[in-house]
Design a protein around this motif. Structure first.
Motif, short mmCIF file in Angstrom:
data_model
loop_
_atom_site.label_atom_id
_atom_site.label_comp_id
_atom_site.label_asym_id
_atom_site.label_seq_id
_atom_site.Cartn_x
_atom_site.Cartn_y
_atom_site.Cartn_z
N ALA A 23 0.84 -1.19 0.00
CA ALA A 23 0.00 0.00 0.00
C ALA A 23 0.88 1.25 0.00
O ALA A 23 0.57 2.23 -0.66
N LEU A 24 2.00 1.18 0.73
CA LEU A 24 2.88 2.33 0.82
C LEU A 24 3.46 2.71 -0.54
O LEU A 24 3.81 3.85 -0.78
N ALA A 25 3.57 1.74 -1.44
CA ALA A 25 4.18 2.02 -2.73
C ALA A 25 3.16 2.40 -3.78
O ALA A 25 3.49 2.54 -4.94
N ARG A 26 1.90 2.53 -3.41
CA ARG A 26 0.90 2.91 -4.39
C ARG A 26 0.79 4.42 -4.48
O ARG A 26 0.72 5.10 -3.46
N PRO A 27 0.76 4.96 -5.71
CA PRO A 27 0.73 6.41 -5.84
C PRO A 27 -0.52 7.06 -5.25
O PRO A 27 -0.47 8.22 -4.87
N GLU A 28 -1.63 6.34 -5.14
CA GLU A 28 -2.81 6.98 -4.53
C GLU A 28 -2.56 7.33 -3.07
O GLU A 28 -3.22 8.18 -2.52
N LEU A 29 -1.63 6.60 -2.45
CA LEU A 29 -1.47 6.75 -1.01
C LEU A 29 -1.24 8.21 -0.64
O LEU A 29 -1.87 8.73 0.28
N GLY A 30 -0.35 8.87 -1.38
CA GLY A 30 -0.07 10.28 -1.11
C GLY A 30 -1.34 11.10 -1.13
O GLY A 30 -1.57 11.94 -0.26
N SER A 31 -2.20 10.83 -2.14
CA SER A 31 -3.41 11.63 -2.27
C SER A 31 -4.40 11.32 -1.15
O SER A 31 -5.11 12.21 -0.68
N VAL A 32 -4.45 10.06 -0.70
CA VAL A 32 -5.35 9.71 0.40
C VAL A 32 -4.92 10.44 1.67
O VAL A 32 -5.74 11.07 2.35
N ILE A 33 -3.62 10.40 1.96
CA ILE A 33 -3.11 11.09 3.15
C ILE A 33 -3.39 12.59 3.03
O ILE A 33 -3.86 13.24 3.96
N GLY A 34 -3.14 13.13 1.81
CA GLY A 34 -3.39 14.56 1.59
C GLY A 34 -4.85 14.91 1.83
O GLY A 34 -5.16 15.91 2.49
N ALA A 35 -5.75 14.06 1.32
CA ALA A 35 -7.18 14.33 1.46
C ALA A 35 -7.58 14.33 2.93
O ALA A 35 -8.32 15.22 3.39
N ILE A 36 -7.08 13.35 3.68
CA ILE A 36 -7.42 13.28 5.10
C ILE A 36 -6.88 14.50 5.85
O ILE A 36 -7.58 15.13 6.64
N ALA A 280 -6.15 14.37 -11.90
CA ALA A 280 -5.68 13.03 -12.26
C ALA A 280 -4.25 12.82 -11.76
O ALA A 280 -3.92 11.76 -11.23
N VAL A 281 -3.42 13.84 -11.90
CA VAL A 281 -2.01 13.71 -11.48
C VAL A 281 -1.92 13.65 -9.95
O VAL A 281 -1.18 12.84 -9.40
N ILE A 282 -2.69 14.48 -9.26
CA ILE A 282 -2.69 14.43 -7.80
C ILE A 282 -3.12 13.03 -7.35
O ILE A 282 -2.63 12.50 -6.36
N GLY A 283 -4.00 12.40 -8.12
CA GLY A 283 -4.47 11.06 -7.79
C GLY A 283 -3.55 9.95 -8.25
O GLY A 283 -3.93 8.79 -8.18
N GLY A 284 -2.36 10.26 -8.76
CA GLY A 284 -1.38 9.22 -9.06
C GLY A 284 -1.15 8.90 -10.52
O GLY A 284 -0.43 7.97 -10.84
N CYS A 285 -1.76 9.65 -11.45
CA CYS A 285 -1.51 9.41 -12.87
C CYS A 285 -0.12 9.91 -13.24
O CYS A 285 0.30 10.99 -12.81
N LEU A 286 0.55 9.13 -14.07
CA LEU A 286 1.85 9.54 -14.56
C LEU A 286 1.67 10.29 -15.87
O LEU A 286 0.85 9.91 -16.71
N LEU A 287 2.44 11.39 -16.07
CA LEU A 287 2.29 12.17 -17.29
C LEU A 287 2.76 11.39 -18.51
O LEU A 287 2.41 11.72 -19.64
#
Ligand SMILES: Nc1ncnc2c1ncn2[C@@H]1O[C@H](COP(=O)(O)OP(=O)(O)O)[C@@H](O)[C@H]1O
Ligand SMILES: [Mg+2]
Lengths: 349, 288
Positions: A23-36, A280-287
């Motif tokens: 889970a720690l290596a998933r790009p969404e994780l940053g956005s979930v923490i940010g949202a909380i 989309a990028v904040i949510g983990g999409c790569l450019l």
């Protein structure tokens, strides 16, 4: 079914590691923490944020952005951009409104023609990108300007103003209003039906990405198009369909807006295309394509909506919002890049 | 092959019916899987390839050797349908063919593993294994990937090539170069390839990794495939090759079987023996 197979990405990280490390290596994780963190911040800083009315307000802003961010995320995973998507939300609304107002057609007929128009624009974007191999950034910049010109030009020509109204006088408006613009009340909060549309779009997109053959092709078309083609993936067709799906999402947002407001301004939607990409990028999409998720894009949209409304609730100067957005975007790009690099790293030997 | 078929079932059924015979029984017993006669190709004025005649048989490894620019890539591009030939003839299982796309060659059972183009690094092993031929179940609009089946097959098929995958969800990018080649080879075999073309699969690999790939080549041969193994390293070719085709400036300078040649001769031939002798003399004449 494991958590990994249900996730929006389907390519979890390292073998034999604990679910926590994965889970720690998933790009969404940053956005979930940010949202909380953002939710917690505005909950403590303002009285309105953590109320039914406040939540309804945030989700109202978020829903339309969320629908578009999900579609744009799929397109980005497939390796392409669409700069015309924002203006297309206005174009689709205008098509419906002009047909209803000028020709007096049933609103559902107007909405159907509007969908056809959107799909045609998406198809055009897709075919131009795949046939000419000109980067989609340039092709859709062209479509963006063309649509912008058409929106204002045609509207002025036909109505001598930059606005078309009278949608609520159309036949069938009652049902259309219920489907696209009704609300339901919880506590003091009035929740928009657009929120349900957003959830439906996000769930369908997630299942499509993770659970279907086409989803596999989307990841492959963006991740390594040459390899994908050499094993028989129809990369061109996949990308064209993604452009059409993005256009269809713009149609949905345009329709929700025109039914709700009963009129449409010829110049709305301008600049929105960047918000979709940012979410989309904040949510983990790569450019660079090949990585991302619909859930992540939805969380990205939520972060956007919470911050925008939170700043209003806190009665701060709205000018701070773009600064925050820019910082968020840069942080997200850095996190995504690092996470993906670690994920794709060659194992030694 | 229709993507929703499970080719395993077909192949296994056919194998059961026909004992050890290959599924395609309409081919006369001694017809080569693949044959070219006087094959040639020009790029504008440049003759990239001319007068190539060779055969590839079931259960044999044909090595194609040659220096850079010798025409190896051009030859395999013709065989795999990436480019067309403009001289000579090309037969697959006795029938004359002229492919206009890799898909057509794939449908005839000719699978090519291009170096570095074999996989999508960020996608999982099982998704890569089935990419382009995904198994599905259910009816539209509820048709979905048969993920469990796909994962089981991936693990089982890779195990047959000696690759022990703990977690088929692992991105292919985390595998080593040799392991990635293994995934691509196992996938081609699983999807019913009868001829497997490998373009310099060992070129960028260390000794151990190259050894692993060569083992996979042997395994593919043992499963009855005709293998075309392109390399410029005779040490990699000699241990597995049944036949050696040497190209130089687009022409075939040798076409010999393993019985006709030993590793030293092959190395000599490969590096243009005379040149190497000269080089050896020069080094002796001017030590240091
Ligand atoms: N697409 C092309 N256009 C023009 N010339 C080419 C092309 N591909 C290969 N050639 C020429 O054909 C010859 C054989 O090349 P190639 O088959 O790539 O050799 P190898 O793979 O053995 O290094 C070379 O002289 C090369 O320059
Ligand atoms: Mg070459």
């Amino acid at each position: 079914m494991t958590a990994a197979t249900m996730s929006a990405r389907g390519t979890p990280v390292t073998p034999g590691r604990s679910p926590l490390l994965r889970a720690l290596a998933r790009p969404e994780l940053g956005s979930v923490i940010g949202a909380i963190a953002i939710a917690a911040f505005f909950t403590t800083q303002t009285d309105q944020f953590a109320t039914w009315a406040g939540v309804a307000n945030v989700l109202d802003v978020t829903a339309a952005l969320g629908i578009m961010a999900v579609a744009v995320a799929l397109l980005m995973i497939g390796g392409e951009f669409d700069l015309s998507a924002g203006v297309l939300t206005a174009s689709t609304g205008l098509v419906t409104a002009l047909l209803v107002d000028r020709l007096g057609v049933n609103i559902w007929e107007g909405i159907a023609w509007s969908l056809l128009f959107a799909l045609a624009v998406g198809f055009l974007n897709g075919i131009l990108v795949t046939r000419t191999r000109v980067p989609s950034f340039i092709v859709t910049l062209g479509t963006f300007f063309a649509l912008q010109g058409l929106n204002v030009g045609v509207t002025k020509q036909l109505t001598e103003t930059v606005q078309v109204g009278g949608v609520d006088e159309a036949q069938g408006y009652g049902v259309a209003q219920a489907v696209f613009a009704s609300t339901w009340t919880v506590g003091e909060g009035e929740f928009r039906v657009a929120i349900l549309w957003w959830i439906v779009v996000a769930v369908v997109a997630t299942l499509l990405l993770v659970r279907t053959k086409f989803g596999n092709w989307i990841f492959a078309s963006g991740g390594a198009p040459v390899s994908a083609r050499s094993v028989g993936v129809p990369v061109g067709r996949t990308k064209i369909l993604l452009f059409m799906a993005t256009a269809a999402a713009a149609w949905l947002v345009g329709t929700i807006s025109v039914v709700r407001l009963t009129s449409v301004q010829a110049n709305v939607g301008l600049g929105e295309e960047f918000n979709y990409i940012i979410a989309a990028v904040i949510g983990g999409c790569l450019l660079t394509g090949g990585v991302g998720s619909a859930i992540g894009a939805s969380i990205g949209a939520l972060i956007y909506g919470m911050t925008q409304q939170g700043i209003v609730f806190a009665q701060w100067d709205n000018d701070w919002f773009p600064l925050f957005l820019g910082g968020m975007l840069l942080a997200a790009v850095l996190i995504n890049t690092v996470v993906v690099r670690r994920r794709a790293e060659d194992s030694p030997g | 092959m229709r993507p929703d078929l499970h080719p395993m079932d077909d192949i296994h059924a056919a194998l059961d019916d026909a004992g050890d015979q290959l599924p395609e029984s309409d081919v006369a017993p001694h017809t080569p899987l693949l044959e070219v006669r006087g094959l040639g190709k020009r790029y504008g004025g440049v003759v990239a390839l001319q007068g190539i005649s060779a055969t590839v048989n079931s259960g044999e490894v044909t090595c194609v050797l040659g220096d850079n620019g010798a025409g190896k890539s051009t030859l395999i591009k013709i065989l795999s349908g990436v480019v067309s030939y403009d001289q000579g003839q090309y037969f697959v299982a006795g029938k004359r063919v002229k492919f206009s796309s890799p898909r057509q060659a794939l449908d005839r059972g000719i699978a090519t593993v291009f170096q570095d183009l074999a996989v999508v690094p960020l996608m999982s092993i099982w998704r890569n294994f089935f990419l382009g031929s995904e198994p599905t179940r259910g009816v539209w609009p509820f048709r979905r990937l048969d993920i469990e089946h796909a994962q089981d097959v991936t693990v089982a098929e890779l195990a047959r090539f000696g690759l022990d995958v703990q977690d088929p969800h692992q991105p292919v990018g985390t595998l080593s170069g040799g392991e990635r080649q293994c995934v691509a080879i196992a996938r081609a075999v699983y999807f019913g390839a009868r001829v497997l073309i490998l373009d310099e699969p060992t070129a960028s690999l260390g000794v151990k990794q190259a050894g692993m790939v060569i083992r996979h080549v042997v395994q593919a041969r043992e499963r009855g495939l005709g293998v075309i193994f392109i390399t410029h390293n005779p040490r990699h070719a000699y241990p597995v090759g049944d036949r050696f085709i040497m190209l130089n400036h687009g022409a075939m300078v040798a076409n010999v079987t393993r019985e006709d040649i030993d590793l030293n001769d092959l190395t000599q031939l490969m590096s243009g023996g005379a040149d190497l002798d000269e080089l050896a003399h020069e080094v002796q004449d001017h030590p240091g």
